[in-house]
Each structure stands twice: as C-alpha cells, then as structure tokens.
Design a protein around this motif. Sequence first.
Motif, PDB file in Angstrom:
ATOM      1  N   ASP A 256       3.643   5.726  -3.025  1.00 32.75           N
ATOM      2  CA  ASP A 256       4.851   6.418  -3.137  1.00 32.75           C
ATOM      3  C   ASP A 256       4.870   6.400  -4.838  1.00 32.75           C
ATOM      4  OD1 ASP A 256       5.570   6.915  -0.639  1.00 32.75           O
ATOM      5  OD2 ASP A 256       6.856   5.167  -0.589  1.00 32.75           O
ATOM      6  N   TYR A 257       4.921   5.487  -5.578  1.00 27.56           N
ATOM      7  CA  TYR A 257       4.820   5.412  -6.979  1.00 27.56           C
ATOM      8  C   TYR A 257       3.648   6.005  -7.615  1.00 27.56           C
ATOM      9  CZ  TYR A 257       8.457   1.682  -6.138  1.00 27.56           C
ATOM     10  OH  TYR A 257       9.392   1.188  -5.551  1.00 27.56           O
TER      11      TYR A 257
ATOM     12  N   PHE B  67       0.805  -1.297  -0.081  1.00 28.43           N
ATOM     13  CA  PHE B  67      -0.026  -0.047  -0.182  1.00 28.43           C
ATOM     14  C   PHE B  67       0.698   1.313  -0.030  1.00 28.43           C
ATOM     15  CE2 PHE B  67      -1.689   3.135   2.742  1.00 28.43           C
ATOM     16  CZ  PHE B  67      -2.860   3.686   2.118  1.00 28.43           C
ATOM     17  N   GLN B  68       1.906   1.281   0.930  1.00 28.65           N
ATOM     18  CA  GLN B  68       2.749   2.439   0.939  1.00 28.65           C
ATOM     19  C   GLN B  68       3.621   2.704  -0.320  1.00 28.65           C
ATOM     20  OE1 GLN B  68       4.604   0.726   4.578  1.00 28.65           O
ATOM     21  NE2 GLN B  68       4.639   2.787   5.245  1.00 28.65           N
ATOM     22  N   ILE B  69       4.054   1.570  -0.868  1.00 34.40           N
ATOM     23  CA  ILE B  69       4.704   1.535  -2.116  1.00 34.40           C
ATOM     24  C   ILE B  69       4.095   2.139  -3.242  1.00 34.40           C
ATOM     25  CG2 ILE B  69       5.915   0.200  -3.849  1.00 34.40           C
ATOM     26  CD1 ILE B  69       7.053  -1.365  -1.497  1.00 34.40           C
ATOM     27  N   MET B  70       2.628   1.809  -3.369  1.00 40.27           N
ATOM     28  CA  MET B  70       1.893   1.917  -4.268  1.00 40.27           C
ATOM     29  C   MET B  70       1.467   3.337  -4.247  1.00 40.27           C
ATOM     30  SD  MET B  70       1.657  -0.395  -6.116  1.00 40.27           S
ATOM     31  CE  MET B  70       1.016  -1.508  -7.099  1.00 40.27           C
TER      32      MET B  70
END
Lengths: 283, 306
Positions: free
Chosen positions: A139-140, A134-137
């Motif tokens: 961020d990207y 969730f965090q990476i998505m």
Amino acid sequence: MSARTIAVPVSGAGLRMAALLLLIVVYTLYSTGPFVWVAAMSLRTTTEIAANPYGMPWPAHFEKFASAWFDSNYDTYFLNSVTIVLSAVALLTIIGGMAAHCFARYRFRFKSALYFLIFSTIIFPPQVTVIGLFQIMVDYGLYNTRVGLVLVYVSIQLPITIYILEAFFARIPKDLFEAARIDGYSEWSIFWRISLPVAMPAIATTVILNTILLWNEFLYAVVLITEDDKRTLPLGVLRFLGDQLEDVGMIATGLMIAIVPVVLIYVFFSERLIQGMTAGAVK
Amino acid sequence: MASHPANTGQDRDHANPPGVIAAFLFPALLVYAALTALPVLRTFYNSTHLVVPNRPSEWIGFTHYAKLWTDAIFWKAIWNTLTWAAVAPVLEVAVATLLALCLYAKVPFSRFLRVAWFTPVLMSYVVVGILWMWIYNYEWGALNTMLRAVGLGSLAQPWLGHPDTALASLIAVTTWMWTGFNMVVILAAMSSLPSEVLEAAELDNCGWLAKLWYVILPLIRPTLLNLIVLSFIGKMKIFDLVWVTTQGNPLWATETVSTYVYKRAFQWSTFDLGYPSAIAVIWFFIVLAGVLGLTALFRQQDKLEY
C-alpha cells in the motif's frame, strides 16, 4: 575407611578430569568443526571436493572469492546488506535511544503500559505480523524497496534495543542530569550530550547485536524483496544455492563471504556481542 | 522493567515536561504503530475476510477458521512445531548445563572455549542450513562418513530426505546452534552464586553430583526456566532453517506453522491472504497461551520473580 576415602577420590578425580577433557574436546570439534570444514571447502574447487570432501585446502584457490564476488552478483548482495543493516542500526540507535532515555528519565502517565506494550512484541510470532506487513508495504509503495526493509528492520529490533538501553540509562545518576539542567542544557542536549556518551558501552552492545541479527535476517527479506538487485546476502546465498546446486565449492565460497564479517566482529567484540545476545536471558 | 508510578498529581511538572516526553517517544511509537501494531491488526482483520488482489476484501465470518479444522497439513505443521518447541528447549538447556559445569570446574582455556562454543548462534540460519544439508548428505556428508568409518554404515541414510528422521535431524541442528548460547547464560548464573553456599556444601562432604543436584541447580533454577521459555518462543517461530533445508518436505515431515503460512500466503497460487492470516491468528494465541502457561507453571512451582 580412611584408606578408601583417600584412595578413591584421587584416582576418581584423575579419571573425572580425563573424561571432562574428552567431553570438552569432542564438543569443541562438534560446535566449530562445521565452520572449519566450510572454510576449507571455500578454498577448494568442486572437483577437488568431489574427490575428497575432507581434504586440506592446498593449494588454496583464493581466486574463487573474486569469481563469486564479481560473477555471481555477490558484490551487489554484499553492498545491499551493508547499506540496509547500517541504516537500520543507525536509526535504531537514535530512535531506540530516545525512547529508552524517555522511559528511564521521565515519569508520565501510562509509562508501564507503553513499555509493556512495546516489550511484549518480542513474544509475537512473526507469522502474525508478516502478512499484514506485506500488505502495508504494498500500500505504501515500500514493497521491494530497500527503504521498506530498513524500516521493517527498525521495527523488529526496536523492543530489545529499548530494553537494553533503558536498563543502562536508568543507572545513570540523576545528579548528572540535574547539574546539566542547571547549566542550561536543553532536554535534547541532555540526551545527546550526556545520556548517549555516558551510555556508550550499552550503545556499542546494541549496535553490535543489531548488526549481527539483521545481517543474518531472512524471513522479512524473503517476503519483502523479490528483485535480484535489491537482495541481501542471505537471499543471495540462497539464490546461488538454487542456481548452482551441484557446485559445492562455489556455494562454500559464498557462505564464507556471508560468514567472514560476522567472524571479524566476533573476534574484536566477543564479550560485548555475548553480552548483547544474552541480555534478554540474563536477569 | 519500568515500574514507576504514573505521575498523576502534577500536571505542570517541571521535571517531566509532557511535550518533551512526547517528542522523545514519538518516533518509536510511530514505528511501533505503523509496522508492528497495524500489521497485527490487519492480520486479524484478514482472518475473517477473503483477501484477493485487486478486489475489496469480502467478509466471510469464520469460514477460514472452520476450514482449518479439516486441514491435515495445518495440524501436521502444528504438531511438528509443538514437538520442536517441546523437545529442543529441554535438550539445549540440559546439554548447556553440563557444558557450563565443565567450564565452571575451571578447566584450562575455559575463556576460549566459552567463546568458541558460542559461535554457532552467530551464523544466519541460511548458512547453518546449507552447512547441515551437506553434513546430512547421504553420499559424502560428514555424519554418514563417520558412521561408515566406525562400521555403522548400515545406519547411514539421507537424514533430511526420510520422513522418519527429517524433523529430528533439524531439531538436532537448532540444538547444535543454541546450546552454546544457553551455556554462556548458565555459566554466568553459576559464576554469580555465592561462594559460601558452595563451601558449606563442600564442608558437609557433599559429593559433586549431590552438590549439583541439591545446591547448584536449585539456585540457578530461575535462569534455567527463563532459558526454556526463551527457547520455546524461538522454536515456535522457526522458519529460516526449514525453508533453506527441506521447505517442509518430505511429506510435510518438517512443515512448521511458519513455513505453511508462508506457502499459503506467498507461494501457492490461491492468492488469498485470509486463510494464512487465520493460521497466524490461531498460532498467535497458541504461543501466547504457551508462554503464559509455562510462566505460570514455573512461578507456581517456586514463586519465581520474573
């Protein structure tokens, strides 16, 4: 003694057969009855269902499907599911096929370690990936996008895809590749024009398996998609349930819209689908 | 499984060009690194931090883990999930073995039955969940209707609404869903048994129960154990079904680790992703220990080859 050994098995066998058939009939009703029930309800109005939940669907209200489709956003959900699932399956076939081909055909350092690393993720509980994902998505900038969900779907189905394809690729005779090499095929065209076509049965298995599993996927979709026009079918069904809790007839219609594609695939490819689903369990 | 020895001797190996190997593996490894490995590492990192939106994460050591000790819902969720993961695999595999025996006995329509019994596992948990909410409905659900029809109306109750029956009712749903799947695998294992062994048992005038117990079951044991491990893994992950039907209610009777993590991460307005990450990390190790433990136990018992 001899009289007993003759008499008992005969009547015993008959009784046993009857008990067996009874068990079989009961279990068949138990495992398929719920679907028959929801199929019947999908063609009946909520008023009819309230009067008798177990009635026959006559007269059949096929117009309910049209109204679910057009009035409740099911066309959007359905289209989203189709696009997302097909894109993910196409990517999985290429990416997974390349990796499986590589594992099956070449020898290189850390091969077993890499294979183990990828394959071990099938025991990972999704809890441990979903928050970081969730965090990476976010961020990207892939949060709440269909592209993001496609990529995530590729990542969750990749291990099993590689596993099934690798097992098949490994059985392709080496001579076939040698002959191709002598004929001047590049490594890529060996993969593209020999491995893939020869492995068509295994590819079909993974395509069907991935299609069904991703069609049904819920957890990652519910975490990564919040906007209504990007929802997949399982999310749409659930939203519909939340909005129309009492409208059992329409919910049943919605469920059928989600079920029908799966049933169609199953009717045409039951053996392949069973093969794919059980691939991880059969040794 | 790939188990060829690594090719260390020849660096310039014509048959195994490193550039080509790297190119073939690159997309899969990229996806794996970015969307599996990185999220897992991030979750581990979160678990020792206070992770709040629009602020840099703050290191707080093992505070989250310490708090977990006193979190009653967390323990309840662990207990529920472990119960599920202990009960369901045994139920599924036991019933599936019986069903597989039925079809193994060459009853009519066995091909059709195999396909029909497999169907439930193809449906999404969302569909299955809604369907079973209706089956368990107090007023008009199929279960209570049947109970009333046979004069057991006093047993009728809101199955998913009562803390004593909710978890068992959901376990019954997963059993309904997965038994057919297990049956197909077991049937395949039975069908591949060497017929001489069974004929030998036949000649020894072995009863069918004895044949089952002393001949068939020991021979398909590796398959059964494999299925138990798979089912165990699946139940440790369970989320969708609970989320669709009860969301952990009533009174946390059906709260699982997955639903609790989801609630703490995305629903409760605590805005901290660190705490649910700590739960996920603990759970990761519990699942790992469970799988390794089961495998070791089974392997020790009769030297299985996995």
